[in-house]
Enzyme design. Structure first.
Site, PDB file in Angstrom:
ATOM      1  N   SER A 146       0.869  -1.186   0.000  1.00 21.45           N
ATOM      2  CA  SER A 146       0.000   0.000   0.000  1.00 21.45           C
ATOM      3  C   SER A 146       0.898   1.226   0.000  1.00 21.45           C
ATOM      4  O   SER A 146       1.575   1.493   0.995  1.00 21.45           O
ATOM      5  CB  SER A 146      -0.867   0.029   1.260  1.00 21.45           C
ATOM      6  OG  SER A 146      -1.581  -1.162   1.398  1.00 21.45           O
ATOM      7  N   LYS A 152      -7.250   1.758  -2.482  1.00 22.57           N
ATOM      8  CA  LYS A 152      -6.808   1.302  -1.159  1.00 22.57           C
ATOM      9  C   LYS A 152      -6.843   2.449  -0.147  1.00 22.57           C
ATOM     10  O   LYS A 152      -7.235   2.272   1.008  1.00 22.57           O
ATOM     11  CB  LYS A 152      -5.390   0.720  -1.277  1.00 22.57           C
ATOM     12  CG  LYS A 152      -4.723   0.378   0.036  1.00 22.57           C
ATOM     13  CD  LYS A 152      -5.363  -0.801   0.756  1.00 22.57           C
ATOM     14  CE  LYS A 152      -4.668  -1.045   2.088  1.00 22.57           C
ATOM     15  NZ  LYS A 152      -5.285  -2.115   2.856  1.00 22.57           N
ATOM     16  N   LYS A 188       0.898   5.634   8.042  1.00 24.59           N
ATOM     17  CA  LYS A 188       1.513   5.837   6.720  1.00 24.59           C
ATOM     18  C   LYS A 188       0.442   5.938   5.627  1.00 24.59           C
ATOM     19  O   LYS A 188       0.514   6.802   4.751  1.00 24.59           O
ATOM     20  CB  LYS A 188       2.476   4.652   6.481  1.00 24.59           C
ATOM     21  CG  LYS A 188       3.069   4.479   5.129  1.00 24.59           C
ATOM     22  CD  LYS A 188       2.357   3.505   4.212  1.00 24.59           C
ATOM     23  CE  LYS A 188       2.135   2.117   4.722  1.00 24.59           C
ATOM     24  NZ  LYS A 188       1.536   1.217   3.737  1.00 24.59           N
TER      25      LYS A 188
HETATM   26  P1  NAD Z   1       5.876  -6.020   7.286  1.00 24.28           P
HETATM   27  O1  NAD Z   1       6.646  -4.863   7.817  1.00 24.28           O
HETATM   28  O2  NAD Z   1       5.469  -7.130   8.202  1.00 24.28           O
HETATM   29  O3  NAD Z   1       6.682  -6.708   6.058  1.00 24.28           O
HETATM   30  C1  NAD Z   1       7.488  -6.017   5.125  1.00 24.28           C
HETATM   31  C2  NAD Z   1       8.612  -6.939   4.679  1.00 24.28           C
HETATM   32  O4  NAD Z   1       9.386  -6.272   3.673  1.00 24.28           O
HETATM   33  C3  NAD Z   1       9.581  -7.286   5.807  1.00 24.28           C
HETATM   34  O5  NAD Z   1       9.787  -8.692   5.843  1.00 24.28           O
HETATM   35  C4  NAD Z   1      10.887  -6.552   5.411  1.00 24.28           C
HETATM   36  O6  NAD Z   1      12.049  -7.220   5.843  1.00 24.28           O
HETATM   37  C5  NAD Z   1      10.755  -6.555   3.900  1.00 24.28           C
HETATM   38  N1  NAD Z   1      11.567  -5.535   3.221  1.00 24.28           N
HETATM   39  C6  NAD Z   1      11.650  -4.205   3.490  1.00 24.28           C
HETATM   40  N2  NAD Z   1      12.461  -3.595   2.604  1.00 24.28           N
HETATM   41  C7  NAD Z   1      12.901  -4.564   1.757  1.00 24.28           C
HETATM   42  C8  NAD Z   1      13.759  -4.557   0.612  1.00 24.28           C
HETATM   43  N3  NAD Z   1      14.329  -3.424   0.178  1.00 24.28           N
HETATM   44  N4  NAD Z   1      13.983  -5.722  -0.025  1.00 24.28           N
HETATM   45  C9  NAD Z   1      13.415  -6.879   0.410  1.00 24.28           C
HETATM   46  N5  NAD Z   1      12.589  -6.942   1.476  1.00 24.28           N
HETATM   47  C10 NAD Z   1      12.338  -5.804   2.144  1.00 24.28           C
HETATM   48  O7  NAD Z   1       4.596  -5.378   6.583  1.00 24.28           O
HETATM   49  P2  NAD Z   1       3.206  -6.108   6.217  1.00 24.28           P
HETATM   50  O8  NAD Z   1       2.266  -5.978   7.366  1.00 24.28           O
HETATM   51  O9  NAD Z   1       3.471  -7.431   5.605  1.00 24.28           O
HETATM   52  O10 NAD Z   1       2.652  -5.080   5.115  1.00 24.28           O
HETATM   53  C11 NAD Z   1       3.163  -5.020   3.796  1.00 24.28           C
HETATM   54  C12 NAD Z   1       2.303  -4.055   2.988  1.00 24.28           C
HETATM   55  O11 NAD Z   1       0.960  -4.543   2.966  1.00 24.28           O
HETATM   56  C13 NAD Z   1       2.262  -2.634   3.581  1.00 24.28           C
HETATM   57  O12 NAD Z   1       2.238  -1.690   2.555  1.00 24.28           O
HETATM   58  C14 NAD Z   1       0.941  -2.631   4.349  1.00 24.28           C
HETATM   59  O13 NAD Z   1       0.405  -1.318   4.471  1.00 24.28           O
HETATM   60  C15 NAD Z   1       0.089  -3.534   3.464  1.00 24.28           C
HETATM   61  N6  NAD Z   1      -1.021  -4.197   4.161  1.00 24.28           N
HETATM   62  C16 NAD Z   1      -0.832  -4.796   5.386  1.00 24.28           C
HETATM   63  C17 NAD Z   1      -1.905  -5.399   6.010  1.00 24.28           C
HETATM   64  C18 NAD Z   1      -1.758  -6.039   7.386  1.00 24.28           C
HETATM   65  O14 NAD Z   1      -2.801  -6.323   8.017  1.00 24.28           O
HETATM   66  N7  NAD Z   1      -0.538  -6.289   7.876  1.00 24.28           N
HETATM   67  C19 NAD Z   1      -3.179  -5.419   5.410  1.00 24.28           C
HETATM   68  C20 NAD Z   1      -3.311  -4.872   4.146  1.00 24.28           C
HETATM   69  C21 NAD Z   1      -2.236  -4.254   3.536  1.00 24.28           C
END
Ligand code: NAD
Length: 296
Positions: free
Chosen positions: A95, A170, A238
């Site tokens: 997102s 979104k 964010k």
């Molecule tokens: P998270 O922080 O748990 O996971 C992000 C992952 O990206 C981590 O494992 C991190 O190590 C990795 N990462 C960061 N920079 C990187 C890079 N340069 N190269 C490779 N890996 C890298 O976040 P999340 O909760 O999984 O959310 C991910 C996205 O999905 C976000 O944009 C969030 O807003 C969206 N989202 C999350 C949810 C939720 O309920 N958690 C629901 C809908 C949408």
């Protein structure tokens, strides 16, 4: 299909596992080695970089925290676009700000790589069950090619417009969820302060017009004092910041969104940034000196 997956966090891990379950050949990359090892144990191959994951794939998915992370993982040297062949597809499911999605999409187009922005709603439970709602921006042709893969991750995938439209949709979703949680918090704090059992109030209203998916998911968490994420406060902050930036550029006023965004900033300053977004309610509880919980 040969699929690359970059970003194995709360959402990325179960999504990647569902692609394996659907029979795809998966190559994964994350800056956290332990997350990569969890996926290789489940049958994926490990890539040495984001570029390596893309080079071995016809379609590469990114699932990263925010726009700057997507720019770094896709556009930087050693990033996804470095490895992606012309004609392959990159689907960013993070997102992010729609403007960033358009910037990444334009860089992909210059290299003949197809791009979709395809953020999701539903959180970790729906990522695990492969029942996410997926909101997609891009061309109809690219959408049609990616649809079978998206169907392994969600129960719906809707093309809402060109690149960037997925993230605009979104942001609209995130505004509704955040304002809904804040309104629920004010309502339950009022009821609790008045001496009522918030669970009884929740059960009384959930079948009426105030009933919602947000209420059903979040009221039991608040009443049970369970703020384990789920969706982190800092990620929702964010999203609302991105909504306000996008709104400002279009001269749209979003007073409720801006108020709730300020509450999320305050929550982060209070050490609650990594709690579930249902903890928005804690700010309202602090102001009333009253916690939403069942009476003793
Ligand atoms: P998270 O922080 O748990 O996971 C992000 C992952 O990206 C981590 O494992 C991190 O190590 C990795 N990462 C960061 N920079 C990187 C890079 N340069 N190269 C490779 N890996 C890298 O976040 P999340 O909760 O999984 O959310 C991910 C996205 O999905 C976000 O944009 C969030 O807003 C969206 N989202 C999350 C949810 C939720 O309920 N958690 C629901 C809908 C949408």
């Amino acid at each position: 299909m040969n699929i690359g997956f970059v970003g194995l966090g709360i959402m990325g891990k179960p999504m990647a596992k569902n692609l394996l379950k659907a029979g795809h050949k998966l190559t994964v990359y994350d800056i956290v080695t332990a997350s990569v090892e969890e996926l290789t144990a489940a049958g994926a191959e490990a890539a040495s970089s984001a570029a390596d994951a893309a080079a071995r794939s016809e379609l590469t998915i990114t699932m990263l925290p925010d726009g700057p992370d997507v720019e770094a993982a896709v556009l930087n040297p050693g990033g996804v676009l470095d490895g992606a062949a012309a004609g392959s597809i990159i689907v960013d499911m993070s997102s992010i700000n729609p403007v960033t999605a358009q910037k990444v999409g334009a860089a992909c187009a210059e290299k003949g790589v197809e791009f979709l922005d395809a953020p999701v709603s539903g959180g970790e439970p729906k990522a695990i069950d492969a029942t996410l709602a997926i909101m997609v921006g891009g061309s109809q042709d690219t959408f049609d090619k990616a649809l079978p893969v998206l169907k392994s991750l969600g129960s719906s995938a809707t093309l809402t417009g060109p690149v960037g439209a997925g993230n605009v949709t979104k942001l609209a979703n995130q505004i509704m969820v955040a304002c809904n949680i804040a309104a629920m918090g004010e309502a339950l704090v009022l009821a609790t302060k008045a001496g009522l059992d918030p669970e009884v109030v929740f059960n009384a209203v959930k079948g009426g017009l105030a009933g919602s998916t947000v209420l059903n998911a979040k009221a039991p968490m608040v009443i049970g004092r369970n703020f384990k994420p789920g969706f982190r406060i800092r990620l929702h902050q964010k999203d609302l910041r991105n909504a306000l930036l996008a709104a400002e550029s279009m001269k749209v006023a979003l007073p409720f969104t801006s108020m709730v965004q300020q509450m999320l900033v305050a929550s982060m300053n209070n050490g609650r940034g990594d709690l579930d977004h249902s903890a928005i309610v804690n700010i309202i509880e602090d102001m009333a000196q009253c916690q939403v919980r069942k009476p003793e």
